[in-house]
Design a protein around this motif. Structure first.
Motif, PDB file in Angstrom:
ATOM      1  N   ALA A 257       0.832  -1.193   0.000  1.00  0.00           N
ATOM      2  CA  ALA A 257       0.000   0.000   0.000  1.00  0.00           C
ATOM      3  C   ALA A 257       0.871   1.250   0.000  1.00  0.00           C
ATOM      4  O   ALA A 257       1.933   1.291   0.604  1.00  0.00           O
ATOM      5  CB  ALA A 257      -0.913  -0.008   1.220  1.00  0.00           C
ATOM      6  N   LEU A 258       0.388   2.266  -0.696  1.00  0.00           N
ATOM      7  CA  LEU A 258       1.053   3.564  -0.746  1.00  0.00           C
ATOM      8  C   LEU A 258      -0.016   4.602  -0.475  1.00  0.00           C
ATOM      9  O   LEU A 258      -0.945   4.768  -1.257  1.00  0.00           O
ATOM     10  CB  LEU A 258       1.688   3.782  -2.122  1.00  0.00           C
ATOM     11  CG  LEU A 258       2.493   5.060  -2.330  1.00  0.00           C
ATOM     12  CD1 LEU A 258       3.711   5.089  -1.420  1.00  0.00           C
ATOM     13  CD2 LEU A 258       2.921   5.182  -3.789  1.00  0.00           C
TER      14      LEU A 258
ATOM     15  N   TYR B  51      12.916   6.444   4.436  1.00  0.00           N
ATOM     16  CA  TYR B  51      13.454   5.932   5.695  1.00  0.00           C
ATOM     17  C   TYR B  51      12.432   5.029   6.377  1.00  0.00           C
ATOM     18  O   TYR B  51      11.215   5.214   6.201  1.00  0.00           O
ATOM     19  CB  TYR B  51      13.875   7.058   6.638  1.00  0.00           C
ATOM     20  CG  TYR B  51      12.798   8.055   6.997  1.00  0.00           C
ATOM     21  CD1 TYR B  51      11.957   7.850   8.089  1.00  0.00           C
ATOM     22  CD2 TYR B  51      12.639   9.227   6.267  1.00  0.00           C
ATOM     23  CE1 TYR B  51      10.977   8.764   8.437  1.00  0.00           C
ATOM     24  CE2 TYR B  51      11.660  10.166   6.601  1.00  0.00           C
ATOM     25  CZ  TYR B  51      10.840   9.926   7.680  1.00  0.00           C
ATOM     26  OH  TYR B  51       9.871  10.833   8.018  1.00  0.00           O
ATOM     27  N   PRO B  52      12.902   4.018   7.139  1.00  0.00           N
ATOM     28  CA  PRO B  52      11.971   3.204   7.916  1.00  0.00           C
ATOM     29  C   PRO B  52      11.171   4.087   8.854  1.00  0.00           C
ATOM     30  O   PRO B  52      11.718   5.004   9.479  1.00  0.00           O
ATOM     31  CB  PRO B  52      12.891   2.250   8.691  1.00  0.00           C
ATOM     32  CG  PRO B  52      14.161   2.215   7.902  1.00  0.00           C
ATOM     33  CD  PRO B  52      14.309   3.585   7.304  1.00  0.00           C
ATOM     34  N   ALA B  53       9.881   3.832   8.942  1.00  0.00           N
ATOM     35  CA  ALA B  53       9.004   4.679   9.743  1.00  0.00           C
ATOM     36  C   ALA B  53       9.495   4.754  11.187  1.00  0.00           C
ATOM     37  O   ALA B  53       9.836   3.740  11.802  1.00  0.00           O
ATOM     38  CB  ALA B  53       7.579   4.146   9.698  1.00  0.00           C
ATOM     39  N   VAL B  54       9.551   5.973  11.710  1.00  0.00           N
ATOM     40  CA  VAL B  54       9.917   6.179  13.113  1.00  0.00           C
ATOM     41  C   VAL B  54       8.757   5.697  13.982  1.00  0.00           C
ATOM     42  O   VAL B  54       7.590   5.955  13.661  1.00  0.00           O
ATOM     43  CB  VAL B  54      10.215   7.674  13.367  1.00  0.00           C
ATOM     44  CG1 VAL B  54      10.561   7.924  14.827  1.00  0.00           C
ATOM     45  CG2 VAL B  54      11.346   8.141  12.456  1.00  0.00           C
ATOM     46  N   PRO B  55       9.005   4.985  15.075  1.00  0.00           N
ATOM     47  CA  PRO B  55       7.907   4.434  15.880  1.00  0.00           C
ATOM     48  C   PRO B  55       7.046   5.519  16.503  1.00  0.00           C
ATOM     49  O   PRO B  55       7.541   6.560  16.943  1.00  0.00           O
ATOM     50  CB  PRO B  55       8.621   3.608  16.954  1.00  0.00           C
ATOM     51  CG  PRO B  55      10.009   4.152  17.002  1.00  0.00           C
ATOM     52  CD  PRO B  55      10.331   4.606  15.621  1.00  0.00           C
ATOM     53  N   GLY B  56       5.747   5.252  16.542  1.00  0.00           N
ATOM     54  CA  GLY B  56       4.812   6.164  17.192  1.00  0.00           C
ATOM     55  C   GLY B  56       3.838   6.788  16.215  1.00  0.00           C
ATOM     56  O   GLY B  56       3.959   6.645  14.992  1.00  0.00           O
TER      57      GLY B  56
ATOM     58  N   LEU C 148       3.304   7.043   3.013  1.00  0.00           N
ATOM     59  CA  LEU C 148       3.668   5.840   3.759  1.00  0.00           C
ATOM     60  C   LEU C 148       3.595   4.649   2.822  1.00  0.00           C
ATOM     61  O   LEU C 148       2.555   4.381   2.212  1.00  0.00           O
ATOM     62  CB  LEU C 148       2.735   5.629   4.945  1.00  0.00           C
ATOM     63  CG  LEU C 148       3.136   4.495   5.898  1.00  0.00           C
ATOM     64  CD1 LEU C 148       4.444   4.832   6.616  1.00  0.00           C
ATOM     65  CD2 LEU C 148       2.036   4.219   6.920  1.00  0.00           C
ATOM     66  N   LEU C 149       4.697   3.924   2.697  1.00  0.00           N
ATOM     67  CA  LEU C 149       4.781   2.738   1.859  1.00  0.00           C
ATOM     68  C   LEU C 149       4.838   1.525   2.773  1.00  0.00           C
ATOM     69  O   LEU C 149       5.722   1.424   3.629  1.00  0.00           O
ATOM     70  CB  LEU C 149       6.028   2.801   0.976  1.00  0.00           C
ATOM     71  CG  LEU C 149       6.288   1.623   0.040  1.00  0.00           C
ATOM     72  CD1 LEU C 149       5.146   1.463  -0.965  1.00  0.00           C
ATOM     73  CD2 LEU C 149       7.615   1.801  -0.688  1.00  0.00           C
TER      74      LEU C 149
END
Length: 309
Positions: A32-33, A106-111, A46-47
């Motif tokens: 999903a995008l 970049y990998p999604a930052v948590p939260g 968000l990918l």
């Protein structure tokens, strides 16, 4: 960064997926995008590849946004290890298929990114943990060597020059839209800020430049990430309290300052009140310059509320 519910479809999605596939085909082949948020200078998607971690894609919308991402690319690898919370760690940058410069992945930052009303509704501003961590984040950012930041291309903020220019434009375009009393109050606020040398630090430091509640990511009742370093600069450290003052109120800022062992002085309060007025002024001007009448109208109403007795 404002949230957005618009779907990404058609040619724009095709260009985005191809740009990602040119570097990381494993990310672009499926998944999903969806829109994550947008601001004046960039848009975030968000990918979510199946079976893999989610990644954020940020695309600059203009030259300022492109310069911001380029600056982050150089700064964040050195700044990130010094911070008490995760921040974006770029997996790659590549030519921007939607505008100027390069985009970052970049990998999604948590939260989760929460609106200010959600922070209030959840009582997060009353918890000691978030206040303590905000204080630690500010101190860590400001402790990064300013000279090294400048070597990495972080711009030097010139608040006196920038706000003098804003005052000139406000006189021409904003003041005529205000009743006399409100116009006089606005110009008096600009004059008081610009006319006092003590409002401008002799030794500027590295600042995030946009410490707003939606950029402090939350998991449960804890802050677990900090995002959006596109406005990073070497400038006045007090400015990193400006959006917290506007969104969370003086009480939170006082508690953050207490946690930092720093005084909440009358001068600091006066600067924060001025910046709260200057922010909608600059948004009104931005809306006029970029043919965004709804933005100008909405922010003019916000300005008038702040100026009303």
């Amino acid at each position: 960064m404002r949230t957005s519910g618009d779907a990404l479809t058609g040619e724009r999605e095709r260009r985005v997926r191809k740009a990602v596939a040119d570097v990381r085909p494993d990310l672009a082949e499926a998944g999903a995008l969806r829109p994550l948020g947008e601001g004046f200078e960039s848009v975030a998607l968000l990918l979510e590849p199946p079976g893999g971690p989610a990644h954020v894609l940020r695309f600059p919308r203009n030259e300022d946004g492109a310069e911001g991402i380029a600056c982050e690319t150089r700064l964040l690898p050195e700044l990130a290890p010094r911070l008490p919370v995760p921040v974006p760690r770029f997996a790659f940058t590549a030519p921007n298929p939607l505008g100027p410069g390069t985009f970052c992945c970049y990998p999604a930052v948590p939260g989760d990114s929460l609106r200010p009303e959600e922070w209030h509704a959840r009582g997060l501003l009353d918890e000691p943990g978030p206040v303590r961590l905000i204080a630690r984040v500010l101190d860590a950012v400001h402790a990064f060597p300013a000279e090294r930041a400048r070597e990495l291309g972080v711009p030097l903020q010139e608040p006196r020059e920038e706000y003098a220019d804003s005052e000139r434009l406000a006189r021409e375009h904003v003041v005529p839209l205000l009743p006399r009393g409100e116009a006089d109050a606005l110009l008096a606020a600009f004059g008081a800020y610009l006319g006092d040398d003590a409002n401008f630090p002799d030794e500027p430091v590295l600042i995030h430049g946009d410490v707003s509640l939606d950029h402090l990511l939350v998991t449960g009742t804890e802050i677990t990430g900090l995002i959006d370093f596109g406005d990073v600069a070497v400038g006045d450290p007090d400015f990193d309290l400006a959006y917290l003052w506007q969104q969370a109120g003086p009480g939170l800022v006082r508690r953050v300052q207490e946690e930092r062992g720093a005084p909440m002085t009358a001068r600091l309060e006066a600067k924060l009140r001025f910046w709260a007025l200057a922010d909608p002024v600059e948004d009104v001007l931005h809306g006029m310059e970029n043919d965004l009448p709804d933005l100008s109208e909405r922010r003019l109403a916000d300005l008038r509320t702040l100026l009303s007795p």
